[in-house]
Motif scaffolding. Structure first.
Motif, short mmCIF file in Angstrom:
data_model
loop_
_atom_site.label_atom_id
_atom_site.label_comp_id
_atom_site.label_asym_id
_atom_site.label_seq_id
_atom_site.Cartn_x
_atom_site.Cartn_y
_atom_site.Cartn_z
N LEU A 40 0.79 -1.22 0.00
CA LEU A 40 0.00 0.00 0.00
C LEU A 40 0.83 1.28 0.00
O LEU A 40 0.28 2.37 -0.16
N ALA A 41 2.14 1.16 0.21
CA ALA A 41 2.98 2.35 0.31
C ALA A 41 4.14 2.25 -0.67
O ALA A 41 4.50 1.17 -1.12
N GLU A 42 4.71 3.41 -0.98
CA GLU A 42 5.91 3.43 -1.79
C GLU A 42 7.03 4.09 -1.00
O GLU A 42 6.80 5.03 -0.24
N GLU A 43 8.21 3.57 -1.20
CA GLU A 43 9.39 4.06 -0.49
C GLU A 43 10.01 5.19 -1.30
O GLU A 43 10.20 5.08 -2.51
N ARG A 44 10.31 6.31 -0.62
CA ARG A 44 10.97 7.44 -1.28
C ARG A 44 12.08 7.94 -0.38
O ARG A 44 11.95 7.97 0.84
N GLU A 45 13.16 8.37 -1.01
CA GLU A 45 14.23 9.01 -0.25
C GLU A 45 13.93 10.50 -0.21
O GLU A 45 13.70 11.12 -1.24
N VAL A 46 13.93 11.05 0.97
CA VAL A 46 13.59 12.46 1.18
C VAL A 46 14.80 13.17 1.77
O VAL A 46 15.48 12.62 2.65
N PHE A 70 5.12 6.51 1.71
CA PHE A 70 3.94 7.32 1.41
C PHE A 70 2.86 6.41 0.84
O PHE A 70 3.15 5.52 0.04
N ALA A 71 1.63 6.67 1.25
CA ALA A 71 0.52 5.86 0.73
C ALA A 71 0.47 5.99 -0.77
O ALA A 71 0.54 7.09 -1.32
N LYS A 72 0.37 4.85 -1.47
CA LYS A 72 0.31 4.91 -2.93
C LYS A 72 -1.03 4.39 -3.47
O LYS A 72 -1.40 4.70 -4.57
N ARG A 73 -1.72 3.56 -2.68
CA ARG A 73 -3.01 3.07 -3.15
C ARG A 73 -3.87 2.66 -1.98
O ARG A 73 -3.39 2.39 -0.88
N THR A 74 -5.16 2.61 -2.24
CA THR A 74 -6.15 2.17 -1.27
C THR A 74 -6.90 0.99 -1.87
O THR A 74 -7.21 1.00 -3.06
N ILE A 75 -7.15 0.01 -1.06
CA ILE A 75 -7.93 -1.14 -1.51
C ILE A 75 -9.27 -1.10 -0.77
O ILE A 75 -9.30 -1.12 0.45
N PHE A 83 -21.49 2.25 5.01
CA PHE A 83 -20.11 2.31 5.48
C PHE A 83 -19.20 1.58 4.50
O PHE A 83 -19.67 0.83 3.64
N GLY A 84 -17.92 1.83 4.64
CA GLY A 84 -16.94 1.18 3.79
C GLY A 84 -15.79 0.67 4.63
O GLY A 84 -15.49 1.20 5.70
N ILE A 85 -15.16 -0.39 4.15
CA ILE A 85 -13.99 -0.97 4.81
C ILE A 85 -12.95 -1.23 3.74
O ILE A 85 -13.27 -1.72 2.66
N GLY A 86 -11.73 -0.89 4.04
CA GLY A 86 -10.66 -1.13 3.08
C GLY A 86 -9.31 -1.07 3.76
O GLY A 86 -9.19 -1.11 4.99
N PHE A 87 -8.28 -0.97 2.93
CA PHE A 87 -6.90 -0.90 3.40
C PHE A 87 -6.25 0.35 2.83
O PHE A 87 -6.31 0.60 1.63
N LYS A 88 -5.62 1.13 3.70
CA LYS A 88 -4.94 2.37 3.30
C LYS A 88 -3.77 2.57 4.26
O LYS A 88 -3.95 2.57 5.47
N TYR A 89 -2.57 2.75 3.72
CA TYR A 89 -1.37 2.88 4.54
C TYR A 89 -1.36 4.23 5.27
O TYR A 89 -1.65 5.27 4.69
N ALA A 90 -1.02 4.19 6.55
CA ALA A 90 -0.87 5.41 7.34
C ALA A 90 0.16 5.18 8.43
O ALA A 90 0.33 4.06 8.92
N GLU A 91 0.86 6.24 8.78
CA GLU A 91 1.81 6.19 9.88
C GLU A 91 1.27 7.06 11.01
O GLU A 91 1.00 8.24 10.82
N ASN A 92 1.09 6.46 12.17
CA ASN A 92 0.53 7.18 13.32
C ASN A 92 1.63 7.41 14.35
O ASN A 92 2.09 6.48 14.99
N ARG A 93 2.06 8.65 14.47
CA ARG A 93 3.10 9.00 15.43
C ARG A 93 2.52 9.34 16.79
O ARG A 93 3.24 9.45 17.77
#
Length: 179
Positions: A40-46, A70-75, A83-93
């Protein structure tokens, strides 16, 4: 073997039951987070600017290269008009629902690590002091501890918790009512 016999056996060997389920759940937790990061995410150098302060008080500006996801797609797996249910990448600090977002990172991370360990300890003590053999309660405690330890591992290793379950309301009336 009947259900009551199985629960009695679980209760008799509850420490082993707890350990087995916690280890299993932590393994599942970490495996699904690896999947989410890869799928669900893509790796980037920042490149981030960083100011380094020397002991004498002088400062130097440098650039720091870090890898971020970074999130690149949602399923979307289910959506029915309510309601809806799916998968989405997130980082919770922060903590659940971003409750500790206003606390500076230097204090927030150690605080949340400490809270995770304290919660695991308290629930573990409560589990071990159960007076009645309740298989569902015992399993629930084990899964809660396993989830908390999975988040502890994320926070200790990455400084954030990987989240990927996305549940949302789609009914127009319910969305406006919730706001």
């Amino acid at each position: 073997m009947s259900a009551s016999t199985l629960v009695a056996l679980m209760f008799k060997h509850r420490a082993a039951f707890l350990l087995a389920w916690v280890l299993c759940w932590v393994g599942c937790d970490q495996a699904t987070k690896v999947w989410a990061q890869g799928a669900l995410a893509e790796e980037r150098e920042v490149v981030r600017p960083r100011e380094v302060v020397a002991p004498d008080g002088t400062s130097t500006r440098t650039e720091e290269r870090v890898t971020q996801y970074f999130a690149k797609r949602t399923i979307t797996t289910h959506e029915n008009g309510l309601f809806g249910i799916g998968f989405k990448y997130a980082e919770n600090r922060a903590a659940a629902f971003s409750l500790t977002e206003s606390i500076p990172e230097g204090a927030r991370r150690p605080l949340l690590l400490l809270v995770s360990l304290a919660a695991c300890t308290l629930i573990g003590v409560w589990y071990m002091r159960l007076k009645v053999a309740d298989g569902l309660l015992m399993l629930s405690f084990a899964l809660i501890i396993g989830g908390a330890l999975g988040n502890f591992i994320d926070r200790a290793r990455l400084a954030y918790v990987i989240d990927f379950l996305d549940m949302y309301v789609t009914a127009p009336g319910a969305v406006s009512w919730l706001r």
